[in-house]
Scaffold this motif. Sequence first.
Motif, PDB file in Angstrom:
ATOM      1  N   ASP A   1      28.103 110.456 -21.617  1.00 42.21           N
ATOM      2  CA  ASP A   1      27.817 111.684 -20.616  1.00 42.21           C
ATOM      3  C   ASP A   1      27.640 111.613 -19.247  1.00 42.21           C
ATOM      4  OD1 ASP A   1      28.548 113.707 -23.048  1.00 42.21           O
ATOM      5  OD2 ASP A   1      26.582 113.102 -23.888  1.00 42.21           O
ATOM      6  N   ILE A   2      28.413 110.885 -18.784  1.00 39.11           N
ATOM      7  CA  ILE A   2      27.897 110.569 -17.357  1.00 39.11           C
ATOM      8  C   ILE A   2      28.540 111.715 -16.545  1.00 39.11           C
ATOM      9  CG2 ILE A   2      30.112 109.393 -16.893  1.00 39.11           C
ATOM     10  CD1 ILE A   2      26.538 108.774 -15.364  1.00 39.11           C
ATOM     11  N   ASN A   3      29.264 112.689 -17.103  1.00 37.88           N
ATOM     12  CA  ASN A   3      30.061 113.752 -16.443  1.00 37.88           C
ATOM     13  C   ASN A   3      28.829 114.985 -16.462  1.00 37.88           C
ATOM     14  OD1 ASN A   3      30.018 114.001 -19.336  1.00 37.88           O
ATOM     15  ND2 ASN A   3      30.972 115.881 -19.226  1.00 37.88           N
ATOM     16  N   MET A   4      27.679 114.747 -17.058  1.00 38.45           N
ATOM     17  CA  MET A   4      26.659 115.863 -17.140  1.00 38.45           C
ATOM     18  C   MET A   4      25.854 115.470 -15.891  1.00 38.45           C
ATOM     19  SD  MET A   4      25.885 116.192 -21.108  1.00 38.45           S
ATOM     20  CE  MET A   4      24.751 117.594 -20.778  1.00 38.45           C
ATOM     21  N   LEU A   5      25.450 116.308 -15.025  1.00 34.09           N
ATOM     22  CA  LEU A   5      24.795 116.129 -13.617  1.00 34.09           C
ATOM     23  C   LEU A   5      23.395 115.531 -13.953  1.00 34.09           C
ATOM     24  CD1 LEU A   5      24.425 116.433 -10.662  1.00 34.09           C
ATOM     25  CD2 LEU A   5      23.546 118.598 -11.064  1.00 34.09           C
ATOM     26  N   GLN A   6      22.617 116.037 -14.963  1.00 34.90           N
ATOM     27  CA  GLN A   6      21.301 115.299 -15.275  1.00 34.90           C
ATOM     28  C   GLN A   6      21.415 113.806 -15.603  1.00 34.90           C
ATOM     29  OE1 GLN A   6      18.099 117.056 -15.148  1.00 34.90           O
ATOM     30  NE2 GLN A   6      19.386 118.473 -13.865  1.00 34.90           N
TER      31      GLN A   6
ATOM     32  N   ALA B   1      33.741 104.638 -18.026  1.00 33.38           N
ATOM     33  CA  ALA B   1      34.739 104.124 -18.669  1.00 33.38           C
ATOM     34  C   ALA B   1      35.284 105.466 -19.449  1.00 33.38           C
ATOM     35  CB  ALA B   1      34.485 103.135 -19.885  1.00 33.38           C
ATOM     36  N   GLN B   2      36.225 105.259 -20.098  1.00 32.30           N
ATOM     37  CA  GLN B   2      36.838 106.407 -20.926  1.00 32.30           C
ATOM     38  C   GLN B   2      35.869 107.322 -21.566  1.00 32.30           C
ATOM     39  OE1 GLN B   2      39.418 104.437 -23.471  1.00 32.30           O
ATOM     40  NE2 GLN B   2      37.989 104.110 -25.134  1.00 32.30           N
ATOM     41  N   ASP B   3      35.962 108.483 -21.870  1.00 31.08           N
ATOM     42  CA  ASP B   3      35.166 109.379 -22.741  1.00 31.08           C
ATOM     43  C   ASP B   3      33.710 109.648 -22.174  1.00 31.08           C
ATOM     44  OD1 ASP B   3      34.218 111.068 -24.918  1.00 31.08           O
ATOM     45  OD2 ASP B   3      33.935 109.190 -26.182  1.00 31.08           O
ATOM     46  N   ASN B   4      33.698 109.690 -20.707  1.00 27.08           N
ATOM     47  CA  ASN B   4      32.309 109.751 -19.992  1.00 27.08           C
ATOM     48  C   ASN B   4      31.391 108.675 -20.232  1.00 27.08           C
ATOM     49  OD1 ASN B   4      33.292 112.397 -18.584  1.00 27.08           O
ATOM     50  ND2 ASN B   4      33.242 113.334 -20.514  1.00 27.08           N
ATOM     51  N   ILE B   5      31.654 107.559 -20.465  1.00 22.74           N
ATOM     52  CA  ILE B   5      30.730 106.336 -20.753  1.00 22.74           C
ATOM     53  C   ILE B   5      30.346 105.852 -19.377  1.00 22.74           C
ATOM     54  CG2 ILE B   5      30.787 103.947 -21.532  1.00 22.74           C
ATOM     55  CD1 ILE B   5      32.716 104.792 -23.757  1.00 22.74           C
TER      56      ILE B   5
ATOM     57  N   ARG C   1      24.070 111.852 -14.916  1.00 22.96           N
ATOM     58  CA  ARG C   1      24.364 110.983 -13.784  1.00 22.96           C
ATOM     59  C   ARG C   1      23.207 110.621 -12.803  1.00 22.96           C
ATOM     60  NH1 ARG C   1      28.951 109.343 -11.250  1.00 22.96           N
ATOM     61  NH2 ARG C   1      30.173 110.465 -12.847  1.00 22.96           N
ATOM     62  N   MET C   2      22.263 111.811 -12.675  1.00 27.09           N
ATOM     63  CA  MET C   2      21.234 111.700 -11.763  1.00 27.09           C
ATOM     64  C   MET C   2      20.319 110.523 -12.188  1.00 27.09           C
ATOM     65  SD  MET C   2      20.775 115.572 -10.412  1.00 27.09           S
ATOM     66  CE  MET C   2      18.937 115.373 -10.278  1.00 27.09           C
ATOM     67  N   ALA C   3      20.211 110.587 -13.739  1.00 29.10           N
ATOM     68  CA  ALA C   3      19.071 109.631 -14.176  1.00 29.10           C
ATOM     69  C   ALA C   3      19.804 108.010 -13.965  1.00 29.10           C
ATOM     70  CB  ALA C   3      18.797 109.838 -15.500  1.00 29.10           C
ATOM     71  N   VAL C   4      20.962 108.089 -14.218  1.00 25.22           N
ATOM     72  CA  VAL C   4      21.679 106.731 -14.215  1.00 25.22           C
ATOM     73  C   VAL C   4      21.429 106.157 -12.641  1.00 25.22           C
ATOM     74  CG1 VAL C   4      23.938 105.505 -14.819  1.00 25.22           C
ATOM     75  CG2 VAL C   4      22.996 107.155 -16.288  1.00 25.22           C
ATOM     76  N   GLN C   5      21.854 107.053 -11.883  1.00 22.32           N
ATOM     77  CA  GLN C   5      21.896 106.627 -10.584  1.00 22.32           C
ATOM     78  C   GLN C   5      20.492 106.253 -10.014  1.00 22.32           C
ATOM     79  OE1 GLN C   5      24.127 110.182  -8.724  1.00 22.32           O
ATOM     80  NE2 GLN C   5      25.697 108.927  -8.513  1.00 22.32           N
ATOM     81  N   THR C   6      19.577 106.767 -10.607  1.00 17.02           N
ATOM     82  CA  THR C   6      18.230 106.398  -9.833  1.00 17.02           C
ATOM     83  C   THR C   6      17.926 105.166 -10.576  1.00 17.02           C
ATOM     84  OG1 THR C   6      17.216 108.882 -10.420  1.00 17.02           O
ATOM     85  CG2 THR C   6      15.778 107.177 -10.571  1.00 17.02           C
ATOM     86  N   CYS C   7      18.371 104.697 -11.643  1.00 13.92           N
ATOM     87  CA  CYS C   7      18.165 103.219 -12.023  1.00 13.92           C
ATOM     88  C   CYS C   7      19.020 102.217 -11.662  1.00 13.92           C
ATOM     89  CB  CYS C   7      18.167 103.103 -13.506  1.00 13.92           C
ATOM     90  SG  CYS C   7      17.033 104.174 -14.275  1.00 13.92           S
ATOM     91  N   LYS C   8      20.322 102.622 -11.511  1.00 19.06           N
ATOM     92  CA  LYS C   8      21.315 101.709 -10.939  1.00 19.06           C
ATOM     93  C   LYS C   8      22.299 102.323 -10.240  1.00 19.06           C
ATOM     94  CE  LYS C   8      23.165  97.326 -11.904  1.00 19.06           C
ATOM     95  NZ  LYS C   8      22.420  96.240 -11.308  1.00 19.06           N
ATOM     96  N   THR C   9      22.597 102.094  -9.047  1.00 20.66           N
ATOM     97  CA  THR C   9      23.757 102.633  -8.231  1.00 20.66           C
ATOM     98  C   THR C   9      25.032 102.265  -8.362  1.00 20.66           C
ATOM     99  OG1 THR C   9      22.941 101.263  -6.430  1.00 20.66           O
ATOM    100  CG2 THR C   9      22.024 103.472  -6.506  1.00 20.66           C
ATOM    101  N   ASP C  10      25.229 100.966  -8.933  1.00 19.91           N
ATOM    102  CA  ASP C  10      26.521 100.333  -9.131  1.00 19.91           C
ATOM    103  C   ASP C  10      26.893 100.219 -10.349  1.00 19.91           C
ATOM    104  OD1 ASP C  10      24.452  98.426  -9.614  1.00 19.91           O
ATOM    105  OD2 ASP C  10      25.694  96.699  -8.750  1.00 19.91           O
ATOM    106  N   PHE C  11      26.539 101.269 -11.070  1.00 20.13           N
ATOM    107  CA  PHE C  11      27.331 101.406 -12.514  1.00 20.13           C
ATOM    108  C   PHE C  11      28.473 101.739 -12.533  1.00 20.13           C
ATOM    109  CE2 PHE C  11      26.065 105.887 -11.331  1.00 20.13           C
ATOM    110  CZ  PHE C  11      27.210 106.524 -12.063  1.00 20.13           C
TER     111      PHE C  11
END
Length: 180
Positions: free
Chosen positions: A151-156, A171-175, A158-168
């Motif tokens: 669910d990287i398509n969900m703003l919350q 993949a398909q299905d919003n992985i 994406r923001m959490a993932v980017q806080t931990c790792k900017t170069d993630f």
Amino acid sequence: MSPGTRVYTRHRARWLENLVNGNNWKQGVEIGVFKGTTFKHLIENCPHLQLTGVDVFCSDHDWRREKITTTEDLNNFPAIRWYKDLLKFCEKYPDRAILWRDFSNLAYQRIEDNSLDFIFIDASHDYDSVLEDIRCWEPKVKKGGMVSGHDINMLQVRMAVQTCKTDFKEAQDNIWYYEK
């Protein structure tokens, strides 16, 4: 569940299956099992994988409303109707399919650091929960293993993932995923 959702779930499960089998991964954790579609797929199609599934198996709204904060209280709270079916499924794979009815921010303590080949985070989708799951569970993954989620398509998310790792990567299905 709409027909489109099933297609996406199978894509997610197949994507993980290819990584698990292609890398000969043996130990993984799925955080947020829900009905168990991905969990079951991985167990059935990755014969060398031991997979632990962690979920509260009730709605976030319900456990928050009841102010449930401990594993014991959670396990005394009614589970969703498909939980028993998942437990039955696990009985067919006693050494490989493990379900923990627990909060992800408590369950991680049962796993040794640097012992997992991958984690897949798909539990609560608010910023604080995703951030906490990444921070709790990433140390459990071996160097060269994969930290991933949905669910990287969900703003919350994406923001959490980017806080931990900017170069993630995505993949398909919003992985979302990255190598540790």
